[in-house]
Structures are given as C-alpha cells and as structure tokens.
Design a protein around this motif. Structure first.
Motif, PDB file in Angstrom:
ATOM      1  N   SER A  12       0.838  -1.193   0.000  1.00 30.49           N
ATOM      2  CA  SER A  12       0.000   0.000   0.000  1.00 30.49           C
ATOM      3  C   SER A  12       0.871   1.241   0.000  1.00 30.49           C
ATOM      4  O   SER A  12       1.996   1.239   0.500  1.00 30.49           O
ATOM      5  N   ARG A  13       0.344   2.335  -0.561  1.00 34.23           N
ATOM      6  CA  ARG A  13       1.074   3.586  -0.691  1.00 34.23           C
ATOM      7  C   ARG A  13       0.119   4.748  -0.490  1.00 34.23           C
ATOM      8  O   ARG A  13      -1.072   4.625  -0.739  1.00 34.23           O
ATOM      9  N   VAL A  14       0.672   5.884  -0.118  1.00 38.32           N
ATOM     10  CA  VAL A  14      -0.074   7.135  -0.131  1.00 38.32           C
ATOM     11  C   VAL A  14       0.614   8.030  -1.156  1.00 38.32           C
ATOM     12  O   VAL A  14       1.708   8.541  -0.912  1.00 38.32           O
ATOM     13  N   ALA A  25      -7.280   5.649   6.352  1.00 34.70           N
ATOM     14  CA  ALA A  25      -6.116   5.007   6.967  1.00 34.70           C
ATOM     15  C   ALA A  25      -6.360   3.518   7.199  1.00 34.70           C
ATOM     16  O   ALA A  25      -5.472   2.692   6.981  1.00 34.70           O
ATOM     17  N   SER A  26      -7.574   3.174   7.624  1.00 35.31           N
ATOM     18  CA  SER A  26      -7.882   1.757   7.854  1.00 35.31           C
ATOM     19  C   SER A  26      -7.866   0.974   6.547  1.00 35.31           C
ATOM     20  O   SER A  26      -7.419  -0.182   6.505  1.00 35.31           O
ATOM     21  N   LYS A  27      -8.321   1.609   5.462  1.00 34.43           N
ATOM     22  CA  LYS A  27      -8.294   0.937   4.166  1.00 34.43           C
ATOM     23  C   LYS A  27      -6.862   0.761   3.666  1.00 34.43           C
ATOM     24  O   LYS A  27      -6.519  -0.257   3.053  1.00 34.43           O
ATOM     25  N   ILE A  28      -6.014   1.752   3.920  1.00 34.32           N
ATOM     26  CA  ILE A  28      -4.615   1.641   3.516  1.00 34.32           C
ATOM     27  C   ILE A  28      -3.938   0.513   4.284  1.00 34.32           C
ATOM     28  O   ILE A  28      -3.192  -0.292   3.713  1.00 34.32           O
ATOM     29  N   ARG A  29      -4.207   0.429   5.584  1.00 38.08           N
ATOM     30  CA  ARG A  29      -3.623  -0.656   6.390  1.00 38.08           C
ATOM     31  C   ARG A  29      -4.089  -2.019   5.904  1.00 38.08           C
ATOM     32  O   ARG A  29      -3.395  -3.027   6.080  1.00 38.08           O
ATOM     33  N   ALA A  30      -5.269  -2.054   5.266  1.00 41.23           N
ATOM     34  CA  ALA A  30      -5.798  -3.314   4.727  1.00 41.23           C
ATOM     35  C   ALA A  30      -5.215  -3.646   3.354  1.00 41.23           C
ATOM     36  O   ALA A  30      -5.551  -4.679   2.773  1.00 41.23           O
ATOM     37  N   GLY A  31      -4.352  -2.750   2.824  1.00 39.59           N
ATOM     38  CA  GLY A  31      -3.680  -3.065   1.568  1.00 39.59           C
ATOM     39  C   GLY A  31      -4.027  -2.173   0.395  1.00 39.59           C
ATOM     40  O   GLY A  31      -3.520  -2.373  -0.709  1.00 39.59           O
ATOM     41  N   HIS A  32      -4.888  -1.181   0.598  1.00 36.05           N
ATOM     42  CA  HIS A  32      -5.264  -0.273  -0.484  1.00 36.05           C
ATOM     43  C   HIS A  32      -4.291   0.905  -0.555  1.00 36.05           C
ATOM     44  O   HIS A  32      -3.605   1.225   0.407  1.00 36.05           O
ATOM     45  N   SER A  33      -4.252   1.539  -1.713  1.00 34.92           N
ATOM     46  CA  SER A  33      -3.462   2.754  -1.888  1.00 34.92           C
ATOM     47  C   SER A  33      -4.405   3.910  -2.185  1.00 34.92           C
ATOM     48  O   SER A  33      -5.490   3.714  -2.737  1.00 34.92           O
ATOM     49  N   VAL A  34      -3.983   5.117  -1.823  1.00 37.62           N
ATOM     50  CA  VAL A  34      -4.804   6.293  -2.091  1.00 37.62           C
ATOM     51  C   VAL A  34      -3.939   7.411  -2.664  1.00 37.62           C
ATOM     52  O   VAL A  34      -2.727   7.455  -2.461  1.00 37.62           O
ATOM     53  N   LEU A  35      -4.599   8.310  -3.376  1.00 44.26           N
ATOM     54  CA  LEU A  35      -3.965   9.514  -3.884  1.00 44.26           C
ATOM     55  C   LEU A  35      -4.562  10.716  -3.175  1.00 44.26           C
ATOM     56  O   LEU A  35      -5.782  10.841  -3.071  1.00 44.26           O
ATOM     57  N   VAL A  36      -3.696  11.604  -2.687  1.00 41.38           N
ATOM     58  CA  VAL A  36      -4.137  12.821  -2.012  1.00 41.38           C
ATOM     59  C   VAL A  36      -3.443  14.011  -2.665  1.00 41.38           C
ATOM     60  O   VAL A  36      -2.269  13.931  -3.032  1.00 41.38           O
ATOM     61  N   LEU A  59      -2.978  11.381   7.864  1.00 42.74           N
ATOM     62  CA  LEU A  59      -3.461  10.144   7.242  1.00 42.74           C
ATOM     63  C   LEU A  59      -2.310   9.173   6.996  1.00 42.74           C
ATOM     64  O   LEU A  59      -2.395   7.989   7.340  1.00 42.74           O
ATOM     65  N   ALA A  60      -1.242   9.655   6.383  1.00 43.28           N
ATOM     66  CA  ALA A  60      -0.114   8.786   6.045  1.00 43.28           C
ATOM     67  C   ALA A  60       0.529   8.198   7.295  1.00 43.28           C
ATOM     68  O   ALA A  60       0.839   6.998   7.345  1.00 43.28           O
ATOM     69  N   ILE A  61       0.709   9.031   8.324  1.00 40.89           N
ATOM     70  CA  ILE A  61       1.303   8.542   9.567  1.00 40.89           C
ATOM     71  C   ILE A  61       0.391   7.510  10.223  1.00 40.89           C
ATOM     72  O   ILE A  61       0.845   6.468  10.708  1.00 40.89           O
ATOM     73  N   GLY A  62      -0.920   7.775  10.203  1.00 47.56           N
ATOM     74  CA  GLY A  62      -1.871   6.838  10.789  1.00 47.56           C
ATOM     75  C   GLY A  62      -1.922   5.502  10.078  1.00 47.56           C
ATOM     76  O   GLY A  62      -2.192   4.466  10.688  1.00 47.56           O
ATOM     77  N   SER A  63      -1.644   5.509   8.781  1.00 47.50           N
ATOM     78  CA  SER A  63      -1.689   4.272   8.000  1.00 47.50           C
ATOM     79  C   SER A  63      -0.392   3.484   8.090  1.00 47.50           C
ATOM     80  O   SER A  63      -0.381   2.263   7.914  1.00 47.50           O
ATOM     81  N   GLY A  64       0.721   4.191   8.336  1.00 43.06           N
ATOM     82  CA  GLY A  64       2.022   3.528   8.368  1.00 43.06           C
ATOM     83  C   GLY A  64       2.575   3.220   6.990  1.00 43.06           C
ATOM     84  O   GLY A  64       3.658   2.628   6.865  1.00 43.06           O
ATOM     85  N   ALA A  65       1.866   3.621   5.936  1.00 46.19           N
ATOM     86  CA  ALA A  65       2.309   3.341   4.564  1.00 46.19           C
ATOM     87  C   ALA A  65       3.271   4.422   4.084  1.00 46.19           C
ATOM     88  O   ALA A  65       3.185   5.577   4.512  1.00 46.19           O
ATOM     89  N   PRO A  66       4.192   4.070   3.200  1.00 42.63           N
ATOM     90  CA  PRO A  66       5.119   5.076   2.680  1.00 42.63           C
ATOM     91  C   PRO A  66       4.401   6.079   1.780  1.00 42.63           C
ATOM     92  O   PRO A  66       3.417   5.746   1.120  1.00 42.63           O
ATOM     93  N   ILE A  67       4.897   7.304   1.774  1.00 43.01           N
ATOM     94  CA  ILE A  67       4.393   8.342   0.870  1.00 43.01           C
ATOM     95  C   ILE A  67       5.219   8.308  -0.410  1.00 43.01           C
ATOM     96  O   ILE A  67       6.450   8.288  -0.362  1.00 43.01           O
ATOM     97  N   VAL A  68       4.534   8.298  -1.544  1.00 43.69           N
ATOM     98  CA  VAL A  68       5.208   8.428  -2.833  1.00 43.69           C
ATOM     99  C   VAL A  68       4.909   9.828  -3.362  1.00 43.69           C
ATOM    100  O   VAL A  68       3.799  10.085  -3.845  1.00 43.69           O
ATOM    101  N   PRO A  69       5.867  10.765  -3.274  1.00 43.06           N
ATOM    102  CA  PRO A  69       5.628  12.093  -3.849  1.00 43.06           C
ATOM    103  C   PRO A  69       5.525  11.974  -5.367  1.00 43.06           C
ATOM    104  O   PRO A  69       6.269  11.220  -5.998  1.00 43.06           O
TER     105      PRO A  69
END
Length: 260
Positions: free
Chosen positions: A71-73, A136-147, A169-179
């Motif tokens: 998962s990614r943000v 954040a809960s969806k990202i932790r479940a394996g989804h990625s989002v764009l913000v 959001l990113a910190i709460g999910s624990g997923a890496p941010i892709v700028p």
C-alpha cells in the motif's frame, strides 16, 4: 474549440458508459480486486478522455516502485482538472481522497465512490478527520490512495502550502508516501480557461518516504520532506522555482514557455 467540444462530448459519453458499468457491477455484487471491473473502468475512462483530448502521458520513476501489493499514499501537485485522468492512467489501482462536492456530480460521484474514492467534507473538520481515519484503515488493509496535499487546483506549478490532514493520514496508515509531480496539464487544461488542447503530460513517481514509526508530532517535518522532494524535481526537470507564484497569465502559458 472543436477539440474542446469533442473532449466535452467524450467526457459525457465516457462517464455515462463507464460509470454505468461500474454501478451495474456493484448492483450485481461483483467482487473488488486488482483485476476487477472496478480497477478497469477508471483506466478505460481515463484512456478514453485522454485520447479524445489528444493527450499523451509519460511516466517517469518506475525504478522507485514498491513491491507488488504494497500500500502507498501518493501525494501529487494539483494544477488542472486533467491531473485526474493522467494520474489514473499512470498509477496502479488506488482510491482518491476528494472533496465532498465531487460526490454531487450525477453518476460520476456514485461511480467514483464505487471504485474507491473517499470524500472529505472540508467545511466540517470533525467529519474530515473521520474520513481520514476511514482511509487510513483501508490503507492498512492493503489499499493505496492519492491525495492532493495542496487541497485545490493552483494556477501555476509553484507549490502552495500543504494541508496537515494528508500527513496525519499517512502517519496513521504507516504506509510510505510516494511524492508525485505532474507537469504539462496546465497547457492541456488551465484552471483559468474552459478548453482542452493536445499535449504531453509527464508524471514523476519520486522516491518513497517511509512513515513507519512516525507520530502526529512529526507531521510538519514529514510535509516539508515531501514538499522539498517535489520542489527539487520541478526545479531540476523544468526550471520551476516552487517558491515563486507566477501571475495567472503566466500560468496559462505552454510548459516550454513557463520553464524557459
């Protein structure tokens, strides 16, 4: 004007066609997944619209991609309505975090929700952060989002102040941010004009920034790291000084004119 009219017609027809397919799949209880109809219809819609406008999307930075299924943000700059189909075309399946107003667009709003868009009510701070918790809960479940951390579309490629919510959001999910840096969409469709022009859009996927182990107190420092990485890309590839906001007239110039 002919190109703009043709693109507008394509937008209407494509939204009705692919939006209806998406809602029909949801009505029939079709399962979500990497190869489901919910991942295909957005890309079909984006390709349809980009083709009508005569827009080519070039993706840079695949060497920074994360393992399959991670998962990614994604966080991108935002200067044009055409950022949306360009990003859908360029990225793997992900959901948007979008303003609540989009949900009111007939058919489009409902179809977007079905494919994973999470709507944020900016006027209601409590509701907005509740939506971020959901994301954040969806990202932790394996989804990625764009913000879009700037919030709304700008008039130029100069980066505007970032909102704090996306980094919480990113910190709460624990997923890496892709700028992500998008360049070229102003020439295709500037915020100041109702038109669509052929052109090339460049999407740069920059090196991911980890968030694992960060806390709420780290949100400002994290935002600055993301902003700096995007600013460095804009400066190195296009000669854009992200600290200088050009006039609205300059923002409507073609990419080669802006970076000259």
């Amino acid at each position: 004007m002919m190109r703009t009219a043709f693109t507008a017609l394509a937008l209407l027809v494509g939204t009705v066609l692919f939006g209806s397919l998406t809602l029909l799949a949801e009505l029939l209880g079709r399962a979500h997944g990497p190869d489901s109809i919910y991942t295909k219809t957005p890309r079909w819609w984006a390709s349809w619209l980009l083709g009508a406008a005569g827009v080519r999307v070039v993706v840079h930075g695949g060497e920074h991609d994360l393992p399959e299924g991670a998962s990614r943000v994604f966080m991108a700059n935002h200067v044009s309505w055409f950022d949306i189909p360009s990003m859908i075309f360029a990225l793997p399946h992900y959901g948007f975090v979008a303003k609540r107003e989009i949900e009111r667009i007939p058919l489009f709003g409902a179809a977007a929700r079905a494919v994973g868009v999470i709507y944020i009510d900016r006027e209601n701070r409590k509701a907005a952060f509740s939506a971020y918790d959901d994301a954040a809960s969806k990202i932790r479940a394996g989804h990625s989002v764009l913000v879009y951390p700037e919030g709304t579309r700008g008039y130029s490629y100069a980066l505007r102040p970032f909102k704090k919510g996306p980094f919480v959001l990113a910190i709460g999910s624990g997923a890496p941010i892709v700028p992500v840096v998008v360049y070229g969409t102003i020439a295709v469709n500037p915020r100041t004009e109702f038109r669509a022009s052929p052109g090339t859009v460049h999407v740069h996927l920059l090196e991911p920034i980890p968030t694992d182990g960060l806390t709420y107190a780290d949100r400002d420092e994290l935002a600055e790291r993301v902003r700096q990485r995007m600013a460095d890309c804009l400066r190195a590839h296009y000669g854009v000084n992200p600290a200088i906001e050009p006039s609205r007239r300059a923002s409507a110039l073609k990419p080669e004119q802006v970076s000259a």
